[in-house]
Enzyme design. Structure first.
Site, PDB file in Angstrom:
ATOM      1  N   LYS A 126      14.763  30.353 -11.076  1.00  0.00           N
ATOM      2  CA  LYS A 126      13.418  30.496 -11.480  1.00  0.00           C
ATOM      3  C   LYS A 126      13.115  31.048 -12.580  1.00  0.00           C
ATOM      4  CE  LYS A 126      12.158  28.512  -7.760  1.00  0.00           C
ATOM      5  NZ  LYS A 126      11.110  27.489  -7.038  1.00  0.00           N
ATOM      6  N   LYS A 205      19.726  19.672  -6.803  1.00  0.00           N
ATOM      7  CA  LYS A 205      18.459  20.155  -5.854  1.00  0.00           C
ATOM      8  C   LYS A 205      17.057  19.374  -5.696  1.00  0.00           C
ATOM      9  CE  LYS A 205      15.684  23.431  -3.752  1.00  0.00           C
ATOM     10  NZ  LYS A 205      15.427  24.313  -3.326  1.00  0.00           N
ATOM     11  N   LYS A 208      10.686  20.318  -6.828  1.00  0.00           N
ATOM     12  CA  LYS A 208       9.226  20.176  -7.674  1.00  0.00           C
ATOM     13  C   LYS A 208       8.912  20.839  -9.732  1.00  0.00           C
ATOM     14  CE  LYS A 208       6.816  21.369  -3.919  1.00  0.00           C
ATOM     15  NZ  LYS A 208       6.562  22.721  -2.931  1.00  0.00           N
TER      16      LYS A 208
HETATM   17  N1  AQP Z   1      16.101  19.132  -2.190  1.00  0.00           N
HETATM   18  C1  AQP Z   1      16.299  20.109  -0.724  1.00  0.00           C
HETATM   19  N2  AQP Z   1      16.758  19.778   0.453  1.00  0.00           N
HETATM   20  C2  AQP Z   1      16.679  20.870   1.321  1.00  0.00           C
HETATM   21  N3  AQP Z   1      15.831  21.047   1.938  1.00  0.00           N
HETATM   22  C3  AQP Z   1      15.098  21.196   0.219  1.00  0.00           C
HETATM   23  N4  AQP Z   1      13.328  21.685   1.019  1.00  0.00           N
HETATM   24  C4  AQP Z   1      12.545  21.727  -0.578  1.00  0.00           C
HETATM   25  N5  AQP Z   1      14.163  20.911  -1.364  1.00  0.00           N
HETATM   26  C5  AQP Z   1      14.313  20.236  -0.746  1.00  0.00           C
HETATM   27  C6  AQP Z   1      12.941  22.789   1.677  1.00  0.00           C
HETATM   28  O1  AQP Z   1      11.836  22.260   1.581  1.00  0.00           O
HETATM   29  C7  AQP Z   1      11.093  23.482   2.193  1.00  0.00           C
HETATM   30  C8  AQP Z   1       9.720  24.201   1.405  1.00  0.00           C
HETATM   31  O2  AQP Z   1      10.309  24.159   0.004  1.00  0.00           O
HETATM   32  P1  AQP Z   1       9.381  24.618  -0.714  1.00  0.00           P
HETATM   33  O3  AQP Z   1       8.339  23.937  -0.488  1.00  0.00           O
HETATM   34  O4  AQP Z   1       8.546  25.753   0.431  1.00  0.00           O
HETATM   35  O5  AQP Z   1      10.242  25.680  -1.308  1.00  0.00           O
HETATM   36  P2  AQP Z   1      11.535  25.039  -2.521  1.00  0.00           P
HETATM   37  O6  AQP Z   1      12.657  24.795  -2.117  1.00  0.00           O
HETATM   38  O7  AQP Z   1      11.458  26.288  -3.509  1.00  0.00           O
HETATM   39  O8  AQP Z   1      10.644  23.386  -3.046  1.00  0.00           O
HETATM   40  P3  AQP Z   1      10.664  23.078  -3.867  1.00  0.00           P
HETATM   41  O9  AQP Z   1      10.662  22.105  -4.483  1.00  0.00           O
HETATM   42  O10 AQP Z   1      12.091  23.458  -4.479  1.00  0.00           O
HETATM   43  O11 AQP Z   1       9.806  24.372  -5.386  1.00  0.00           O
HETATM   44  P4  AQP Z   1       9.082  24.300  -6.089  1.00  0.00           P
HETATM   45  O12 AQP Z   1      10.222  24.280  -7.513  1.00  0.00           O
HETATM   46  O13 AQP Z   1       8.066  24.946  -6.495  1.00  0.00           O
HETATM   47  O14 AQP Z   1      10.760  25.938  -6.268  1.00  0.00           O
HETATM   48  C9  AQP Z   1      12.216  24.998   2.829  1.00  0.00           C
HETATM   49  O15 AQP Z   1      12.694  24.997   4.263  1.00  0.00           O
HETATM   50  C10 AQP Z   1      13.110  24.255   1.302  1.00  0.00           C
HETATM   51  O16 AQP Z   1      14.562  24.987   2.117  1.00  0.00           O
END
Ligand code: AQP
Length: 342
Positions: A126, A205, A208
């Protein structure tokens, strides 16, 4: 150590184990969220006492506008209901409705060395992405630990990217229990068959903040555009070059959108089919899979008070659990009123 759903024990309903997972309302749900976590949220709701949180306090690390956050939180509840969470079979809460999450986070902060947090891979990522280096960003896994164990949840359906955070949650629980006695269980992650979904860039990965997502409720034409933009096997330059399904993200995603993925892979290997054919098919299958969910989401969105009713009921349902845990915690750490000697 995680386990897939198939390996996890089926608990009898009278003594059902508790599941908790949180999702940030930081943008539209995407294929990574769905395949990596949400499919298990839905599957686990009948087998466990499942509580799911829209973790708006976490999203404050990246969303800095009140109206935007409120509206993203509302949208995330709609997403979760549309993918199949049923408020009659699970509990949905908004993290900020339960202020004790933040209280427990602070108490955990007192047992967590800063060095544990600085080595967290997501913190480093991050920071590289330019997210503000706030104290909240550093302390994110501590609040996450509090989110889970305030309910004494033992299972946490998450994507594999969250495995280091879950490891840290267990370390925090051990440190707290060591200081104050055995109050909390150590939570274990539960992974899906798609623990890490790669983004449209074919490299990182799906996330968002990386801008490489395929939102599951995007309009069909947008899904087509995003799938057609996906990076495939970099060594397959000409249409006649044999493809390598093992490294092609489009081929990998086909595994979750039909039983015939091996014949699709054979077509790629023998160059009978090209990347464009494989992408077009994937786009249509994604659109088809989410069509009924999209329709359900539209119906739910037309009921203006429904989301708030679901969240109000969820907050009410978890209140006794939270109060019981926090009474135990406050008694152990020494906050709150002195209890009369018996
Ligand atoms: N690419 C992924 N593959 C598998 N699992 C994923 N998750 C997120 N991206 C993938 C799982 O989704 C759940 C909720 O995620 P989140 O939105 O709370 O946080 P995150 O993991 O940080 O998702 P993003 O899209 O990467 O958000 P940003 O960019 O805002 O930080 C979790 O269980 C996560 O493992």
């Amino acid at each position: 150590m995680g386990q897939t759903l198939e390996e996890s024990p089926k608990a009898p309903s009278a003594t059902r184990e508790r599941v908790f997972s949180g999702i940030q309302p930081s943008g539209a749900s995407h294929l990574g969220n769905y395949l990596g976590a949400q499919v298990n949220y839905v599957a686990l709701q009948d087998r466990y006492d499942a509580i799911y949180g829209i973790v708006d306090l976490h999203a404050l690390t990246t969303i800095h506008d009140g109206d935007t956050l409120r509206s993203l939180t509302h949208d995330m509840v709609l997403d979760l209901l549309a993918v199949g969470l049923d408020p009659a079979r699970c509990t949905l809460i908004r993290q900020s409705d339960i202020p004790e999450h933040a209280e427990l986070c602070w108490l955990f902060d007192t047992v967590v060395p800063v060095s544990w947090l600085e080595r967290t891979p997501t913190y480093k990522e991050k920071r590289e992405q330019g997210v503000d280096n706030s104290n909240a960003l550093l302390s994110y896994p501590v609040l996450q630990a509090a989110d889970i164990v305030i309910y004494k949840a033992t299972k946490v359906p998450v994507g594999k990217d969250q495995a280091p955070h879950l490891e840290l949650s267990r370390e925090i629980v051990r440190a707290f229990n060591h200081r104050y006695g055995p109050i909390f269980p150590e939570p274990q992650p539960v992974f899906t068959e798609a623990p890490v979904v790669i983004g449209t860039d074919g490299a990182r990965k799906m996330s968002k903040s990386a801008g490489n997502t395929i939102p599951i409720f995007a309009a069909p034409d947008e899904i087509r555009r995003l799938v057609m933009s996906m990076v495939t096997d970099p060594l397959r330059i000409r249409r006649t070059d044999p493809g390598r399904p093992e490294v092609c993200n489009v081929c990998q995603l086909h595994r979750f959108f039909g039983d015939d993925f091996e014949s699709i892979w054979d077509g790629e290997r023998s160059a009978r089919t090209g990347c464009v054919d494989t992408k077009k098919l994937l786009a249509e299958r994604i659109i088809e899979r989410f069509r009924p969910m999209r329709e359900r989401r539209e119906q739910l969105a037309a009921e203006p008070d429904y989301v708030e009713e679901v969240l109000r009921a969820g907050a009410e349902k978890v209140r006794p659990i939270v109060e019981a845990t926090m009474a135990e915690v406050r008694a152990a750490v020494g906050t709150g009123p002195r209890r009369a000697a018996r």
